[in-house]
Design a protein around this motif. Structure first.
Motif, PDB file in Angstrom:
ATOM      1  N   VAL A 176       0.343  -0.997  -0.422  1.00 18.28           N
ATOM      2  CA  VAL A 176      -0.507  -0.513   0.168  1.00 18.28           C
ATOM      3  C   VAL A 176       1.211   1.582  -0.171  1.00 18.28           C
ATOM      4  N   VAL A 177       1.153   2.373  -1.130  1.00 16.79           N
ATOM      5  CA  VAL A 177       1.786   3.293  -0.887  1.00 16.79           C
ATOM      6  C   VAL A 177       1.354   4.527  -1.605  1.00 16.79           C
ATOM      7  N   HIS A 178       2.125   5.414  -0.802  1.00 13.36           N
ATOM      8  CA  HIS A 178       1.482   6.953  -1.467  1.00 13.36           C
ATOM      9  C   HIS A 178       1.718   7.415  -2.619  1.00 13.36           C
ATOM     10  N   GLU A 179       0.993   7.283  -3.194  1.00 11.07           N
ATOM     11  CA  GLU A 179       1.122   7.648  -5.265  1.00 11.07           C
ATOM     12  C   GLU A 179      -0.662   8.413  -5.437  1.00 11.07           C
ATOM     13  N   ASN A 180       0.047   9.048  -6.349  1.00  7.93           N
ATOM     14  CA  ASN A 180      -0.915   9.959  -7.331  1.00  7.93           C
ATOM     15  C   ASN A 180      -1.528   8.378  -8.462  1.00  7.93           C
ATOM     16  N   THR A 181      -2.934   8.012  -8.627  1.00 11.79           N
ATOM     17  CA  THR A 181      -2.905   6.646  -9.491  1.00 11.79           C
ATOM     18  C   THR A 181      -2.488   7.345 -10.876  1.00 11.79           C
ATOM     19  N   LEU A 182      -3.500   8.835 -11.129  1.00 13.25           N
ATOM     20  CA  LEU A 182      -3.555   9.584 -12.213  1.00 13.25           C
ATOM     21  C   LEU A 182      -1.782   9.768 -13.018  1.00 13.25           C
ATOM     22  N   HIS A 183      -1.369   9.504 -13.013  1.00  9.95           N
ATOM     23  CA  HIS A 183       0.068  10.695 -13.247  1.00  9.95           C
ATOM     24  C   HIS A 183       0.556   9.299 -13.881  1.00  9.95           C
ATOM     25  N   ALA A 184       1.200   9.504 -14.684  1.00  9.42           N
ATOM     26  CA  ALA A 184       1.692   8.376 -15.531  1.00  9.42           C
ATOM     27  C   ALA A 184       3.069   7.775 -14.984  1.00  9.42           C
ATOM     28  N   ALA A 185       2.959   6.388 -15.502  1.00 10.63           N
ATOM     29  CA  ALA A 185       3.597   5.518 -15.237  1.00 10.63           C
ATOM     30  C   ALA A 185       5.206   5.762 -14.787  1.00 10.63           C
ATOM     31  N   SER A 186       5.896   6.730 -15.479  1.00 16.05           N
ATOM     32  CA  SER A 186       7.125   7.712 -15.606  1.00 16.05           C
ATOM     33  C   SER A 186       7.517   8.495 -14.788  1.00 16.05           C
ATOM     34  N   ASP A 187       6.294   8.751 -13.930  1.00 18.39           N
ATOM     35  CA  ASP A 187       6.392   9.888 -12.437  1.00 18.39           C
ATOM     36  C   ASP A 187       6.036   9.650 -11.146  1.00 18.39           C
ATOM     37  N   PHE A 188       5.693   8.084 -11.797  1.00 20.13           N
ATOM     38  CA  PHE A 188       5.885   7.373 -10.054  1.00 20.13           C
ATOM     39  C   PHE A 188       6.953   7.752  -9.268  1.00 20.13           C
ATOM     40  N   MET A 189       6.841   7.176  -8.335  1.00 18.35           N
ATOM     41  CA  MET A 189       7.568   7.808  -6.958  1.00 18.35           C
ATOM     42  C   MET A 189       8.159   6.568  -7.042  1.00 18.35           C
ATOM     43  N   PRO A 190       9.708   6.107  -6.300  1.00 16.22           N
ATOM     44  CA  PRO A 190      10.534   5.014  -6.759  1.00 16.22           C
ATOM     45  C   PRO A 190       9.304   3.962  -6.267  1.00 16.22           C
ATOM     46  N   ASP A 191       8.966   4.454  -4.559  1.00 16.63           N
ATOM     47  CA  ASP A 191       8.544   3.056  -4.215  1.00 16.63           C
ATOM     48  C   ASP A 191       7.011   3.277  -4.616  1.00 16.63           C
ATOM     49  N   ALA A 192       6.718   2.750  -5.153  1.00 10.74           N
ATOM     50  CA  ALA A 192       5.860   3.419  -6.110  1.00 10.74           C
ATOM     51  C   ALA A 192       5.550   2.788  -7.217  1.00 10.74           C
ATOM     52  N   LYS A 193       6.879   3.108  -7.955  1.00  9.23           N
ATOM     53  CA  LYS A 193       7.305   2.389  -9.100  1.00  9.23           C
ATOM     54  C   LYS A 193       7.794   1.269  -8.968  1.00  9.23           C
ATOM     55  N   ALA A 194       8.256   1.134  -8.038  1.00 12.30           N
ATOM     56  CA  ALA A 194       8.985  -0.560  -8.186  1.00 12.30           C
ATOM     57  C   ALA A 194       8.267  -1.412  -7.562  1.00 12.30           C
ATOM     58  N   ARG A 195       6.403  -1.142  -7.531  1.00 10.77           N
ATOM     59  CA  ARG A 195       6.005  -2.550  -6.939  1.00 10.77           C
ATOM     60  C   ARG A 195       4.337  -2.254  -8.225  1.00 10.77           C
ATOM     61  N   PHE A 196       3.935  -1.108  -8.755  1.00 12.00           N
ATOM     62  CA  PHE A 196       3.048  -0.620  -9.363  1.00 12.00           C
ATOM     63  C   PHE A 196       3.462  -0.769 -11.309  1.00 12.00           C
ATOM     64  N   VAL A 197       5.073  -0.521 -11.719  1.00  8.42           N
ATOM     65  CA  VAL A 197       5.202  -0.485 -12.827  1.00  8.42           C
ATOM     66  C   VAL A 197       6.341  -0.977 -13.087  1.00  8.42           C
ATOM     67  N   VAL A 198       6.369  -1.969 -14.615  1.00  3.14           N
ATOM     68  CA  VAL A 198       6.777  -3.316 -15.373  1.00  3.14           C
ATOM     69  C   VAL A 198       7.278  -1.996 -16.342  1.00  3.14           C
ATOM     70  N   GLY A 199       8.697  -1.665 -16.939  1.00  2.00           N
ATOM     71  CA  GLY A 199       9.001  -1.383 -17.853  1.00  2.00           C
ATOM     72  C   GLY A 199       8.681  -0.161 -17.926  1.00  2.00           C
ATOM     73  N   ASP A 200       8.435   0.319 -19.093  1.00  2.00           N
ATOM     74  CA  ASP A 200       7.432   1.377 -19.389  1.00  2.00           C
ATOM     75  C   ASP A 200       5.675   1.532 -18.734  1.00  2.00           C
ATOM     76  N   ASP A 201       5.625   0.340 -18.536  1.00  4.32           N
ATOM     77  CA  ASP A 201       4.214   0.262 -18.130  1.00  4.32           C
ATOM     78  C   ASP A 201       3.398  -0.067 -16.831  1.00  4.32           C
ATOM     79  N   PHE A 202       2.103   0.375 -17.312  1.00  4.28           N
ATOM     80  CA  PHE A 202       1.552  -0.215 -15.200  1.00  4.28           C
ATOM     81  C   PHE A 202       1.749  -1.741 -15.487  1.00  4.28           C
ATOM     82  N   ARG A 203       2.035  -2.212 -14.223  1.00  5.56           N
ATOM     83  CA  ARG A 203       2.146  -3.238 -13.925  1.00  5.56           C
ATOM     84  C   ARG A 203       0.300  -4.106 -13.531  1.00  5.56           C
ATOM     85  N   VAL A 204      -0.161  -5.261 -14.438  1.00  4.55           N
ATOM     86  CA  VAL A 204      -1.653  -5.705 -14.856  1.00  4.55           C
ATOM     87  C   VAL A 204      -1.546  -6.534 -13.785  1.00  4.55           C
TER      88      VAL A 204
END
Length: 809
Positions: free
Chosen positions: A372-400
């Motif tokens: 469970v992370v602090h982030e704005n879901t409507l930001h682009a995947a590339s703009d996610f903060m490191p903690d959120a990006k590690a959990r929700f981004v794979v490559g350039d896309d959102f994790r499914v």
């Protein structure tokens, strides 16, 4: 006593019994307290040490209850303590509570030495002396009332003036409590306050616990590394005293979740009440989505974590009963469940205080908090903060994920600006050409929930299931952005279910009328595919948040609980609420509001009243018998009241006539600007309310004096051109006012977020027309006679106004 304080007294009697161990034989209400030679006073609740009832020897405690909001009675309680053997006392009005003590051998009463009361058999000196074994489950009433009292009392007695900041301090204390319960299991609790203990020492202990919490969540961004509890020592000690005897970890998650809603109802996390989704709504969504063990679950607007907790409970139950895990020992099963929670559950929220609540809730429920992370879901995947990006981004896309379940923000007036919405398909204007094709326009300021729909599909795997709560507007409104939203949704998957939620669902914090939508991505709908639908009328509370009960019972009126059970067999003819509709019917109608189809289901075979036949209003318009057009428009606030030409609003349609509010008249220029190239109003026109709070379907008839008025566009003008079939303006007025038509109006009325509207569905109204022409004429003549009498009376009043010269209303 049978006054407004009685519910407070009954509630505290239950708390004394459930949470402190005092039996009914240990307590008496309205117990007389001797007052010398005068008539004795009566204590609201007296608690005794044994069977004796001697006020000077047997009373150990006294409780003084007051009605909500009342502050008096504390001096009275002190006098009771002085006059009896009682060593402790409680004063409460339900939301506030104070403790008093009179130590043995003393006559003085103190209000700063006790932060709780003794359980049965305990001395006041033992209050706060708790062991791990003493910690018990909180009851639902105890925990929720404790949270509410803590927040209210601290708000009234500390220097913290902003409620959301105080709520944040309370969350820190809760984290310290959780940490004490889960980390130091072989040591005595540190979360306590002793009798007469210096508050500064209590705060030092809690500060050490919270410093360990900050360290534990170092990599989560949950707390700043130098963050501390800023609440003063007295406030910390008071809060600890309220919570010290219970165990959050051992308390059922439903009870904890219900207690956390105090943060919403008191708005201690700011204006974010809409994030707290009622558990009965969540349970229905989880029942339909039916997540399975090992499936991944994401809530991209997780708020306090309700969807995640409910899904986790379902998975754990399936694991306990399943062949794969059911044979494990309890300890190994618990380990497997916690590992699955860490692996399968993911949440995002942009509000840090809500993320903190969600993590606390997940920790109490059995972990899963790490994702469970602090982030704005409507930001682009590339703009996610490191903690959120590690959990929700794979490559350039959102994790499914296998399942996405969420209740996005829609109770806010804040829109996502066009510059930020540009990367979303649904962040653009869309228009539909005559050939049915959609054309993309410029980026526009957008409602957040629309963009959440698109992001949810991005985060959902093919054949994955989506459950999302959306404003009812999204399911029916004909305007371009809403129509395209429905096109976007249905082109990306199959609609599995739509549940019509009561208007009170999110009240009193959010007034939006909503529906629950469940989809399966990447699956095309076939004409005969069933869509599960249901309409819930009540869900447990009214618009003020107060519980409602089924008539004549003490059972909470919750249709969603019935719907949840009926989902086991959606096609059963015995279902009260749940039914199915073929997708072809939904496509034909062009909207997805369940109560419309529920009315069709029950009303389709109905017959008109005896001696009448159904005539569809839209058919009369199409064949030229009746003309129909909208009102002129709505002038600005500055234009209202600036002139003498009547401006007619929805509220002015009263008793079949148009009320002229003298405070809202407009000038000649304003009237000309709004009415240019639009039909004027004629005597005999029927004015019909299309949109407005609880007035849809109300009608009036324009008179000769209404030829120069300005009407809001929420009103519809119906003008009868052809009287040859006996449908005169007077007869039409009567038909539209009939019970048969008004009942139809209710099922055809949907919501534009908060306001009811019938849209163009007034065309579907079936008028119960008399088959006999003579009866039609008779009804028309009777209505005409009444209307003309009203007009004559109004003309007489106008004449008096001219003669007297003083009547201005």
């Amino acid at each position: 006593m049978d006054g407004p304080e009685e519910p407070v007294r009954q509630e505290f009697l239950r708390i004394l019994s459930d949470d402190y161990g005092y039996g009914r034989a240990d307590m008496e209400t309205e117990f007389p307290i001797p007052r010398g030679s005068s008539k004795p006073d009566r204590a609201d609740i007296a608690i005794f040490s044994g069977p004796g009832r001697d006020p000077a020897a047997d009373i150990v405690g006294i409780v003084e209850t007051k009605k909500p909001g009342e502050k008096g009675g504390k001096a009275q309680l002190k006098s009771y303590l002085t006059a009896t053997s009682a060593v402790w006392g409680v004063w409460t009005n339900g939301s506030d509570i104070e403790y008093f003590c009179k130590p043995l051998g003393q006559s003085s009463v103190f209000d700063d030495r006790l932060h709780n009361i003794p359980v049965k058999g305990q001395r006041i000196e033992d209050v706060g002396k708790v062991t791990r074994e003493d910690l018990t489950q909180y009851s639902g009433a105890m925990l929720k009332s404790s949270f509410r009292r803590i927040l209210n009392t601290l708000y009234a007695n500390t220097t913290i003036s902003r409620r959301e900041k105080l709520g944040n301090e309370m969350i820190k204390i809760i984290f310290a409590k959780i940490h004490d319960e889960t980390t130091y299991v072989d040591q005595p609790p540190s979360f306590y306050v002793g009798y007469e203990e210096d508050a500064a020492l209590v705060k030092e202990r809690i500060d050490r616990l919270f410093a360990s919490v900050v360290e534990e969540y170092r990599n989560d961004g949950l707390f700043e590394q130098n963050e501390r509890i800023t609440l003063d020592a007295k406030g910390v000690a008071w809060a600890v005293g309220q919570l010290e005897r219970g165990s959050l970890i051992d308390t059922p998650t439903d009870v904890v979740g219900d207690a956390f809603e105090v943060f919403a109802e008191s708005k201690f996390v700011g204006e974010k009440g809409e994030f707290f989704t009622p558990r009965n709504v969540i349970d229905v969504a989880v029942k339909i989505v039916a997540p399975k063990p090992d499936e991944t679950i994401c809530d991209p607007a997780c708020g306090s974590g309700g969807f995640l907790i409910a899904t986790m409970r379902r998975m754990w139950d399936l694991m306990a009963r399943g062949r794969r895990w059911g044979s494990l020992s309890p300890r190994r099963l618990q380990r497997a469940q916690e590992q699955m929670a860490k692996r399968c559950f993911y949440g995002i929220d942009k509000e840090i205080d809500l993320v903190r609540i969600a993590k606390a809730y997940m920790a109490i429920s059995g972990d899963g908090r790490s994702n469970v992370v602090h982030e704005n879901t409507l930001h682009a995947a590339s703009d996610f903060m490191p903690d959120a990006k590690a959990r929700f981004v794979v490559g350039d896309d959102f994790r499914v994920f296998n399942c996405v379940m969420t209740n996005p923000p829609y109770g806010t007036k804040a829109k996502v600006l066009a510059d930020d919405a540009v990367n979303f398909e649904l962040g653009h204007a869309w228009t539909q050409s005559m050939d049915g094709k959609w054309r993309k326009g410029k980026p526009r300021d957008s409602d957040p929930y629309m963009l959440f729909v698109e992001r949810c599909f991005e985060m959902l795997e093919d054949k994955g299931r989506l459950a999302i709560v959306l404003p009812e507007t999204a399911f029916h409104a004909p305007s371009g952005r809403y129509a395209y939203l429905r096109e976007y949704i249905t082109s990306r998957g199959r609609v599995l279910a739509v549940i019509d939620l009561p208007h009170n669902t999110f009240r009193p914090y959010c007034n939006a009328k909503t529906c629950l939508l469940v989809m399966r991505k990447g699956e095309s709908a076939k004409p005969n595919d069933p869509v599960i639908m249901a309409e819930a009328l009540e869900m447990g509370h009214n618009h003020r948040g107060e519980e409602v009960y089924r008539p004549g019972t003490d059972e909470v009126w919750d249709d969603l609980a019935v719907i949840r059970d009926e989902l086991d067999d959606p096609t059963s003819e015995s279902n009260e609420f749940v039914f199915t509709v073929p997708w072809s019917e939904v496509e034909e109608c062009g909207h997805m509001v369940p109560r419309y189809y529920a009315a069709r289901r029950t009303a389709a075979p109905s017959s008109p009243p005896k001696g009448r036949q159904w005539v569809v209003l839209g058919d009369l318009v199409d064949n030229g018998h009746i003309g129909a057009w909208d009102g002129h428009g709505s002038p600005s606030g500055a234009q209202k009241g600036a002139g003498s030409i009547p401006y007619i609003r929805v509220k002015d349609i009263v008793n079949w006539e148009l009320y002229r509010d003298p405070t809202s008249g407009v000038t000649e220029d304003t009237w000309e600007r709004f009415t240019r190239n639009k039909p004027s109003v004629n005597a005999g026109d029927v004015i019909y309310v299309r949109r407005g709070s609880y007035r849809v379907g109300t009608v009036a008839m324009a008179s000769n004096r209404d030829d120069k008025i300005l009407m809001t566009r929420e009103l519809l003008t119906l003008r009868v051109f052809d009287h040859s079939d006996g449908i005169t303006p007077y007869y039409l007025l009567a038909l539209l006012s009939s019970r048969a038509v008004q009942d139809q109006t209710a099922s055809l009325t949907f919501y534009d977020t908060t306001l009811p509207t019938i849209g163009d569905r007034w065309r579907e109204l079936r008028l119960p027309v008399h088959m006999d022409a003579g009866e039609r004429q008779q009804m028309s003549d009777r209505v005409r006679a009444v209307i003309e009498l009203k007009w004559a009376a109004q003309n007489d009043i106008d004449d008096l106004r001219q003669r007297i010269g003083e009547i201005v209303t």
